[in-house]
Design an enzyme around this catalytic site. Sequence first.
Site, PDB file in Angstrom:
ATOM      1  N   SER A   1       0.813  -1.091   0.099  1.00 32.41           N
ATOM      2  CA  SER A   1       0.173   0.214   0.018  1.00 32.41           C
ATOM      3  C   SER A   1       0.910   1.323   0.102  1.00 32.41           C
ATOM      4  CB  SER A   1      -1.035  -0.017   1.281  1.00 32.41           C
ATOM      5  OG  SER A   1      -1.987   1.012   1.140  1.00 32.41           O
TER       6      SER A   1
ATOM      7  N   ASP B   1     -10.113  -4.118  -4.058  1.00 36.49           N
ATOM      8  CA  ASP B   1      -9.259  -3.096  -3.716  1.00 36.49           C
ATOM      9  C   ASP B   1      -9.294  -1.866  -4.748  1.00 36.49           C
ATOM     10  OD1 ASP B   1      -7.379  -1.524  -2.860  1.00 36.49           O
ATOM     11  OD2 ASP B   1      -5.591  -3.022  -3.396  1.00 36.49           O
TER      12      ASP B   1
ATOM     13  N   HIS C   1      -7.771  -5.169  -0.094  1.00 36.04           N
ATOM     14  CA  HIS C   1      -6.492  -4.612   0.243  1.00 36.04           C
ATOM     15  C   HIS C   1      -6.269  -4.780   1.856  1.00 36.04           C
ATOM     16  CE1 HIS C   1      -3.875  -0.972  -0.202  1.00 36.04           C
ATOM     17  NE2 HIS C   1      -4.243  -0.676   1.089  1.00 36.04           N
TER      18      HIS C   1
END
Length: 341
Positions: free
Chosen positions: A187, A280, A310
């Site tokens: 991320s 995601d 995610h």
Amino acid sequence: MRKALVQLALWRSDAALVKAAGGTARSVRGMTLDPRFQFIEAQARKRGVDWASMSPAQLRAQTEAGVALFGGAPVRNVRTERVYITGRSHSVPGRLYLPLVRDNAAAMLVYFHFGGGVVGSLECCDRLCGLIAREAGAPVLSVDYRLAPEHKFPAGLEDALAAYNWAFDNAARYGAPARKAAIGGDSMGGNFAAIVAQETRERRAPMLQLLIYPGVDFVNDAPSMHDFADAFPLTAETVDYFMKQYLPPGADPSQPRLSPGRVQDLRGLAPALVYTAGFDMLLDQGAAYAERLGDAGVKVRYHCFETLPHGFVAFSAVARAAEAALRRIAVETAAALKGHA
């Protein structure tokens, strides 16, 4: 007690979990969310979030509580060591993962956790870092970079750069090849890793970049930004909250140090392992960056874990599919660190 009750709830059958989450399997774009993550997503929606009153401290506490429940067990045969890296104005804390069985040919990996630059900690990637260290027989440095809003952009990124340079200079002290290191993250950590790879490509370039559901374009408007705007845990409201906390006034979110996916020339970058999650918002930008790297002549290996959301690196104990994803990433990363991929 709470952990035991949650685990008991997740031990139910797929059908029972889907029923408890509304009765219909969550499918988008031909992908179906793992029933255990669907159940957790449904519970999160019931609770809701009052973003207007949410403080960073509260959100951090919630994140750490989730990781404590679902982060998975520590990896055996790997010891950890606290280190402090000298930055421009302060020391950057980190955690070194040192496997009991070493492979002196495997490069050291520097890893950055998720959290939008606002939340997250070393615990959020603890299991993955341990798995990679054990599988590769290599040291892994997880970096406890500074968070916003107390330390807005580019503070966290500068910590990431300092940590990478420290690892590059000190890898041999920990049994890895001298003056050689890899970079990785998930991320926002993937954002940092992509930027470090770009900024060091002419000198002290990493031998590998590991990008897990990376955020590489802060102004991206690809379809996944809308298709999964309500997907747990990274919703559109969460992204908006992170950006308000992370960016200083007047910052251009399209600049390369925020949106590495907008850099035009990707030639000469380190080989990349790119992994995305099916459910995601960042799915499309991660896939597009992998494709562009390949088009630029960079060696790339890409895979999408279609049933996962995610942030699955921090929640490997939720579902077998999440643990399997971490193990696959660890195996493939280890091969790359050894120069076999």
